[in-house]
Scaffold this active site. Structure first.
Site, PDB file in Angstrom:
ATOM      1  NE  ARG A  72       0.244   1.533   3.292  1.00 47.00           N
ATOM      2  CZ  ARG A  72       1.462   2.427   3.385  1.00 47.00           C
ATOM      3  NH1 ARG A  72       2.389   2.240   3.514  1.00 47.00           N
ATOM      4  NH2 ARG A  72       0.991   3.653   3.621  1.00 47.00           N
ATOM      5  N   GLY A  73       0.373   2.438  -0.105  1.00 45.82           N
ATOM      6  CA  GLY A  73       1.059   3.510  -0.339  1.00 45.82           C
ATOM      7  C   GLY A  73       1.251   3.983  -1.692  1.00 45.82           C
ATOM      8  CB  ALA A  74       0.544   7.151  -3.493  1.00 45.90           C
TER       9      ALA A  74
ATOM     10  NE  ARG B  34      -6.057   0.919  -1.676  1.00 40.38           N
ATOM     11  CZ  ARG B  34      -5.546   1.553  -0.476  1.00 40.38           C
ATOM     12  NH1 ARG B  34      -4.024   1.312  -0.296  1.00 40.38           N
ATOM     13  NH2 ARG B  34      -5.835   2.445   0.277  1.00 40.38           N
TER      14      ARG B  34
ATOM     15  CD  GLN C  16      -2.785   2.944   7.043  1.00 35.78           C
ATOM     16  OE1 GLN C  16      -3.423   3.400   7.844  1.00 35.78           O
ATOM     17  NE2 GLN C  16      -3.489   2.859   5.797  1.00 35.78           N
TER      18      GLN C  16
ATOM     19  CG  ASP D   9      -2.660   8.363  -1.013  1.00 35.16           C
ATOM     20  OD1 ASP D   9      -2.193   7.493  -0.972  1.00 35.16           O
ATOM     21  OD2 ASP D   9      -2.759   9.163  -0.001  1.00 35.16           O
TER      22      ASP D   9
ATOM     23  CG  ASN E  83      -1.959  12.078   2.698  1.00 32.03           C
ATOM     24  OD1 ASN E  83      -1.661  11.119   2.189  1.00 32.03           O
ATOM     25  ND2 ASN E  83      -1.477  12.239   3.947  1.00 32.03           N
ATOM     26  CE  LYS E  84      -5.102   5.832   4.323  1.00 30.98           C
ATOM     27  NZ  LYS E  84      -6.315   5.147   3.816  1.00 30.98           N
TER      28      LYS E  84
HETATM   29  O1  MRU Z   1      -4.372   3.558   2.218  1.00 31.33           O
HETATM   30  P1  MRU Z   1      -2.926   3.473   2.298  1.00 31.33           P
HETATM   31  O2  MRU Z   1      -2.092   3.083   3.132  1.00 31.33           O
HETATM   32  O3  MRU Z   1      -2.422   3.130   0.710  1.00 31.33           O
HETATM   33  O4  MRU Z   1      -2.858   4.965   2.246  1.00 31.33           O
HETATM   34  C1  MRU Z   1      -1.985   5.607   1.462  1.00 31.33           C
HETATM   35  C2  MRU Z   1      -0.837   6.280   2.257  1.00 31.33           C
HETATM   36  O5  MRU Z   1       0.023   5.770   2.245  1.00 31.33           O
HETATM   37  C3  MRU Z   1      -1.221   7.728   2.560  1.00 31.33           C
HETATM   38  O6  MRU Z   1      -2.151   8.361   2.424  1.00 31.33           O
HETATM   39  C4  MRU Z   1       0.187   8.337   2.663  1.00 31.33           C
HETATM   40  O7  MRU Z   1       0.240   9.408   3.560  1.00 31.33           O
HETATM   41  C5  MRU Z   1       0.277   9.052   1.076  1.00 31.33           C
HETATM   42  S1  MRU Z   1       2.179   9.030   0.774  1.00 31.33           S
HETATM   43  C6  MRU Z   1       2.182   7.342  -0.060  1.00 31.33           C
END
Ligand code: MRU
Length: 367
Positions: free
Chosen positions: A57-59, A100, A205, A246, A257-258
């Protein structure tokens, strides 16, 4: 980054490719911080499922995974018919893209792979070009994170307390990370500082991944409940906020973002605390012109209604926390407007959010 398990220290990338076995290798992030394991996705369907299930996971990390997944799918094709090959590739692309919805990196990464492979004249050539382009995307991802570290490091001053949200560390990219890159660069320059990791419910996370990374890197840190940041800001205990993204709209400077990032930006603004977002080129969406058009992932309510952890026997286990007859709503991301953002740390320097568009050529925009 280096990972120490027991007495053994080794360098890992979050995502890698085994060309002999045509497999995508992934750190199994759902097991962290309790167990460190690398798993193999053996075909493009497994790779898409690994993104969906958040093994990775993570962009940036899912961007690289999708790039490798597309190359993996291309390489699995048998035959010489270019029309059939293109049809097959479209299925692979759609499967990976659907895994996703919010992060734009997978679409950007796969667009780069597709553009590269289309230069090949035979299936075989295209297969080779696809893998080379996926490797290039992964390597660029690392270089971009390092550049973000160089530009962001001066923001981290001796003795500062820094808040971060979710995990925009090396686990969210191929290596280094974005929000963490300035921290790692400042540490390498000998500065000491303290990081507050938002727990980042519902999937935690921050508490699991960012805290583990910082512990591996020997950076002073504490995990805080998501609701604690306002209190710490009010008491002058947070000097700076850095988060990842993201999907950042190049035309407007809106930052997805998250979930919970927007709340922190509002709080930081209220307390006049600088709020920075670290963004590699693959996270910029040059097409959309409104944050309202960003697809926000709605995840299963069970994530809100309970929590995953490790029991006393070391087994991963889900426990229900909430009232048994209640349901939940679980949007995974939110959108922070540009006026709440002090600056966007990019590979080319730090810009005002609305300055992304005027610097678009430098930032890789193509008509
Ligand atoms: O749902 P996730 O864990 O894939 O979330 C994405 C992220 O990792 C965060 O939003 C992060 O802050 C963005 S940077 C990749």
């Amino acid at each position: 980054m280096n990972v120490t398990v027991g007495r053994c220290t080794r360098h890992y990338r979050t995502v890698a490719f085994d060309s002999r076995k045509n497999s995508v290798l992934l750190i199994e992030q759902r097991l962290l911080p309790h167990q460190f394991e690398v798993v193999a996705a053996r075909d493009f369907c497994e790779t898409a499922q690994a993104i969906k299930d958040m093994i990775v996971r993570g962009a940036g990390a899912i961007g690289a995974t999708a790039a490798y997944g597309l190359a993996q799918g291309a390489r699995a094709f048998r035959g010489r018919d270019l029309v059939k090959f293109s049809r097959h590739l479209e299925t692979v692309y759609r499967t990976l893209k659907a895994a996703r919805p919010t992060a734009v990196d997978p679409a950007n990464a796969m667009a780069a792979v597709r553009a590269a492979l289309n230069k090949g004249e035979t299936v075989e050539e295209r297969q080779a070009l696809a893998l080379a382009a996926a490797e290039e995307f992964a390597n660029d991802n690392v270089n971009h994170c390092q550049a973000i570290g160089r530009h962001g490091a001066p923001l981290i001053r001796e003795g500062m307390n820094i808040l971060t949200h979710c995990n925009a560390g090396w686990l969210a990219f191929v290596d280094v990370g974005t929000a963490t890159a300035p921290l790692y660069a400042a540490q390498a320059q000998g500065r000491k500082f303290h990081v507050f990791c938002d727990e980042t419910r519902p999937r935690a996370q921050g508490a699991t991944l960012t805290a583990w990374e910082l512990a591996q890197q020997k950076i002073s840190h504490q995990i805080i409940a998501d609701n604690a940041a306002g209190h710490l800001m009010q008491r002058g205990e947070i000097d700076l906020v850095i988060v990842g993204s993201d999907r950042t709209l190049g035309r407007t400077g809106e930052v997805t973002n998250k979930i919970g990032t927007y709340t922190k930006a509002v709080l930081a603004d209220r307390h006049r605390i600088p709020f920075y977002v670290a963004v590699p080129i693959s996270t910029i969406d040059w097409k959309l012109s409104s944050g309202r058009d960003i697809p926000i992932e709605e995840r299963h309510g069970s994530e809100v209604l309970g929590a995953w952890g490790v029991n006393q026997r070391g087994r991963r286990e889900y426990v229900r926390v909430a009232n048994p007859s209640s349901d939940a709503r679980n949007p995974g991301f939110d959108v922070t407007p540009p006026d709440l953002i002090t600056g966007i740390i990019t590979t080319e320097g730090i810009f005002k959010p609305t300055g992304l568009w005027s610097n678009r050529r430098k930032l890789g925009y193509k008509d």
